[in-house]
Design a protein around this motif. Structure first.
Motif, short mmCIF file in Angstrom:
data_model
loop_
_atom_site.label_atom_id
_atom_site.label_comp_id
_atom_site.label_asym_id
_atom_site.label_seq_id
_atom_site.Cartn_x
_atom_site.Cartn_y
_atom_site.Cartn_z
N THR A 341 -0.36 -6.41 23.11
CA THR A 341 -0.80 -5.03 22.92
C THR A 341 0.27 -4.21 22.23
O THR A 341 -0.02 -3.38 21.35
CB THR A 341 -1.14 -4.40 24.29
N LEU A 342 1.53 -4.42 22.60
CA LEU A 342 2.64 -3.70 21.96
C LEU A 342 2.71 -4.01 20.47
O LEU A 342 2.97 -3.11 19.65
CB LEU A 342 3.96 -4.08 22.64
N ILE A 343 2.48 -5.27 20.10
CA ILE A 343 2.50 -5.63 18.68
C ILE A 343 1.43 -4.86 17.91
O ILE A 343 1.68 -4.30 16.83
CB ILE A 343 2.28 -7.15 18.52
N ILE A 344 0.23 -4.80 18.49
CA ILE A 344 -0.86 -4.05 17.86
C ILE A 344 -0.50 -2.58 17.72
O ILE A 344 -0.72 -1.95 16.67
CB ILE A 344 -2.16 -4.21 18.68
N VAL A 345 0.08 -2.01 18.77
CA VAL A 345 0.44 -0.59 18.77
C VAL A 345 1.48 -0.29 17.69
O VAL A 345 1.39 0.72 16.98
CB VAL A 345 0.95 -0.17 20.16
N CYS A 346 2.46 -1.16 17.54
CA CYS A 346 3.50 -0.94 16.52
C CYS A 346 2.90 -0.95 15.11
O CYS A 346 3.29 -0.13 14.26
CB CYS A 346 4.58 -2.01 16.63
N VAL A 347 1.96 -1.87 14.87
CA VAL A 347 1.30 -1.91 13.56
C VAL A 347 0.51 -0.63 13.32
O VAL A 347 0.57 -0.02 12.24
CB VAL A 347 0.38 -3.15 13.48
N VAL A 348 -0.23 -0.19 14.33
CA VAL A 348 -1.02 1.04 14.20
C VAL A 348 -0.12 2.25 13.98
O VAL A 348 -0.39 3.10 13.11
CB VAL A 348 -1.89 1.24 15.47
N LEU A 349 0.97 2.34 14.74
CA LEU A 349 1.89 3.48 14.60
C LEU A 349 2.51 3.51 13.22
O LEU A 349 2.62 4.59 12.60
CB LEU A 349 2.98 3.37 15.68
N GLY A 350 2.95 2.36 12.70
CA GLY A 350 3.54 2.33 11.36
C GLY A 350 2.53 2.68 10.28
O GLY A 350 2.81 3.48 9.38
N ALA A 351 1.33 2.10 10.36
CA ALA A 351 0.31 2.36 9.35
C ALA A 351 -0.12 3.83 9.35
O ALA A 351 -0.42 4.40 8.30
CB ALA A 351 -0.90 1.46 9.58
N ALA A 352 -0.13 4.46 10.53
CA ALA A 352 -0.55 5.86 10.63
C ALA A 352 0.37 6.79 9.86
O ALA A 352 -0.07 7.83 9.36
CB ALA A 352 -0.62 6.28 12.09
N GLN A 353 1.66 6.44 9.75
CA GLN A 353 2.59 7.30 9.01
C GLN A 353 2.22 7.36 7.54
O GLN A 353 2.31 8.42 6.91
CB GLN A 353 4.03 6.80 9.18
N PHE A 354 1.82 6.22 6.98
CA PHE A 354 1.37 6.22 5.59
C PHE A 354 0.09 7.05 5.45
O PHE A 354 -0.10 7.76 4.45
CB PHE A 354 1.11 4.79 5.12
N GLY A 355 -0.79 6.96 6.45
CA GLY A 355 -2.02 7.72 6.40
C GLY A 355 -1.79 9.23 6.44
O GLY A 355 -2.44 9.98 5.70
N VAL A 356 -0.87 9.68 7.31
CA VAL A 356 -0.56 11.11 7.39
C VAL A 356 -0.02 11.61 6.05
O VAL A 356 -0.41 12.67 5.56
CB VAL A 356 0.47 11.38 8.51
N LEU A 357 0.85 10.82 5.43
CA LEU A 357 1.43 11.21 4.14
C LEU A 357 0.36 11.31 3.06
O LEU A 357 0.27 12.32 2.36
CB LEU A 357 2.50 10.19 3.74
N VAL A 358 -0.46 10.29 2.95
CA VAL A 358 -1.49 10.27 1.90
C VAL A 358 -2.51 11.38 2.10
O VAL A 358 -2.90 12.08 1.15
CB VAL A 358 -2.18 8.89 1.87
N SER A 359 -2.94 11.59 3.34
CA SER A 359 -3.95 12.63 3.60
C SER A 359 -3.40 14.01 3.32
O SER A 359 -4.12 14.88 2.79
CB SER A 359 -4.42 12.53 5.05
N GLY A 360 -2.12 14.25 3.64
CA GLY A 360 -1.53 15.55 3.37
C GLY A 360 -1.39 15.81 1.88
O GLY A 360 -1.72 16.89 1.38
N GLN A 361 -0.91 14.80 1.16
CA GLN A 361 -0.73 14.98 -0.28
C GLN A 361 -2.07 15.12 -1.00
O GLN A 361 -2.16 15.78 -2.03
CB GLN A 361 0.05 13.79 -0.84
#
Length: 474
Positions: A341-361
């Motif tokens: 579960t921790l592995i999945i969470v780390c992937v989701v947390l990392g991918a979300a940072q790219f999503g926040v950046l792209v959506s804001g820009q």
């Protein structure tokens, strides 16, 4: 395995499994404290709600504090970093004092309540920013650390057989309690009323923490619920699933013994990276949204959704870590397990940072809200996972100290995510900062692959008994 029976005047016995771990069985929660142990999940949850606004809602007051006290924005972000530093710094010494009996749970909670009040008073009346660093950064941080360590240890010791979901539930309070303050500080706080608002909030939250902590009570050492046999695997389906992939620690590790295992320091570094990403999002999502042109109400909504989903992530992930991979195979399917579960969470947390950046820009408000929620879910899941994994790997008796060592990584992650994050944003702009945060999250998932419980043999190395007991040997 050995069973030790006491005289009939003692309503419990101690059993020892084949690994030498001792379990104190026979006493129910009602026998020990006169009420159900559900109280020892609800009250810590309330206590956690009382300290959450200092971390999650503080940066929402950035503009008002800057205008009222003439503090620079850099000071506001470093104030949060110092708060996180002291909140994490007190975890290990508080755990040692708690386990030695020199710091009762009630005393720790009352001290935490006083620190919460002092923090808000210093923000309201500090004549100089140095006073705010001392009152809010240090005193409020230490108080929050005492409350955080006490609440998580309390629920973990009362629910040793299925600590994942309960720990996540309690840890979720650390996010939920800040939701009204995000809106309050973003929409209603201004230089004309900030002192009254901050003092009122401080007094109210102080009373919440103190009231919850007044009824705290620890179970005896090695306590195990009377309705669960720790030496058998034929429990009910919920408990069986929880223990199948997340078995109890092979023995009770002291802090010195735990510190000698490489896995503890791997957990320390993994939590450092993931917590830094979470704190970076908390600190910079509001200013990033404003810089991207989103209205203040949208930014406050995004932050509130992040916090709500953050709190939900605490409980859901703890529950999920004990579920089978397929609900249709609940009787025989292998649970997901906390490490996976921790592995999945780390992937989701990392991918979300790219999503926040792209959506804001891109100026996409719905996508920005969605990515904010996903980021909050990932950030909220890491702490209860590590808290439960620490008990899974090293036992419950010294969990306050052992988790304190793991949690001490937040000493660094708070300064990195908030203070150093401001430096990175100034140097590389938001684009470089969010890309770096996303890459760190993905790298944390790789590190999590190597987390294994110390002392437990690998399944493939266990040789089956060539002469099992059967009817022909009866």
């Amino acid at each position: 395995m050995r069973t030790t029976d006491y005289s009939t005047s003692v309503p419990y016995r101690e059993v020892t499994d084949r690994n030498g771990r001792v379990y104190r069985v026979g006493e129910s929660d009602i026998d020990i404290m006169g009420r159900g142990r559900t109280w020892m999940a609800v009250l810590p949850w309330v206590g956690m709600m009382g300290i959450s606004s200092a971390e999650y809602a503080f940066t929402s007051a950035e503009d008002t504090l800057h205008e009222a006290h003439l503090w620079s924005s850099g000071h506001v972000f470093w104030l949060m970093g110092v708060w996180v530093f002291f909140q994490a710094a007190v975890a290990f010494p508080a755990g040692r004092l708690r386990e030695s009996g020199r710091l009762p749970a009630r005393t720790a909670m009352l001290l935490g309540a006083a620190g919460t009040l002092l923090g808000y008073l210093s923000l309201a009346y500090a004549p100089h920013v140095a006073v705010a660093y001392l009152g809010f950064g240090m005193c409020s941080g230490i108080g929050a650390g005492l409350v955080y360590a006490t609440c998580l240890n309390m629920v973990g010791t009362w629910y040793p057989e299925r600590k994942g979901g309960k720990t996540g539930f309690v840890d979720g309070g650390f996010a939920y309690g800040s939701v009204p303050f995000v809106f309050l500080f973003t929409s209603c706080l201004d230089p004309g009323n900030y002192r009254a608002v901050l003092v009122t909030a401080g007094i109210g939250l102080c009373l919440v923490v103190a009231s919850a902590g007044w009824f705290f009570q620890d179970p005896p050492k090695n306590w195990w619920p009377a309705h669960v046999d720790p030496l058998m695997v034929t429990h009910g389906p919920k408990i069986r699933r929880a223990l199948e992939k997340n078995p109890p620690a092979v023995r009770q590790y002291t802090p010195k013994e735990a510190a000698r295992t490489p896995v503890l320091w791997m957990m320390w570094f993994c939590l450092l990276c993931t917590a830094a990403i979470d704190i970076f999002g908390i600190a910079f999502q509001v200013p990033f949204g404003k810089d991207m042109g989103f209205a203040g109400g949208i930014v406050a909504t995004a932050m509130s959704l992040k916090v709500i989903v953050d709190g939900t992530g605490h409980g859901v992930i703890g529950w999920m870590s004990g579920l089978p991979r397929s609900r249709t195979r609940s009787r025989g399917g292998a649970p997901v397990g906390r490490r996976n579960t921790l592995i999945i969470v780390c992937v989701v947390l990392g991918a979300a940072q790219f999503g926040v950046l792209v959506s804001g820009q891109a100026g996409s408000m719905p996508f920005f809200l969605l990515c904010s929620m996903v980021s909050g879910f990932g950030g909220g899941a890491i702490f209860p996972l590590f808290a439960a994994m620490t008990a899974d790997y090293f036992g419950e008796n010294n969990n306050a100290s052992n988790y304190g060592m793991v949690y001490s990584s937040k000493l660094v992650s708070g300064l990195v995510g908030s203070g150093l994050g401001a430096v990175v944003v100034d140097a590389w702009d938001y684009h470089g900062a969010f890309v770096l945060a996303g890459c760190v999250g993905l790298a944390s998932a790789v590190l999590a692959l190597f987390l294994k419980a110390p002392g437990r043999p690998k399944a493939r190395r266990i040789v089956p008994n060539p002469h099992p007991l059967g009817e022909e040997m009866a």
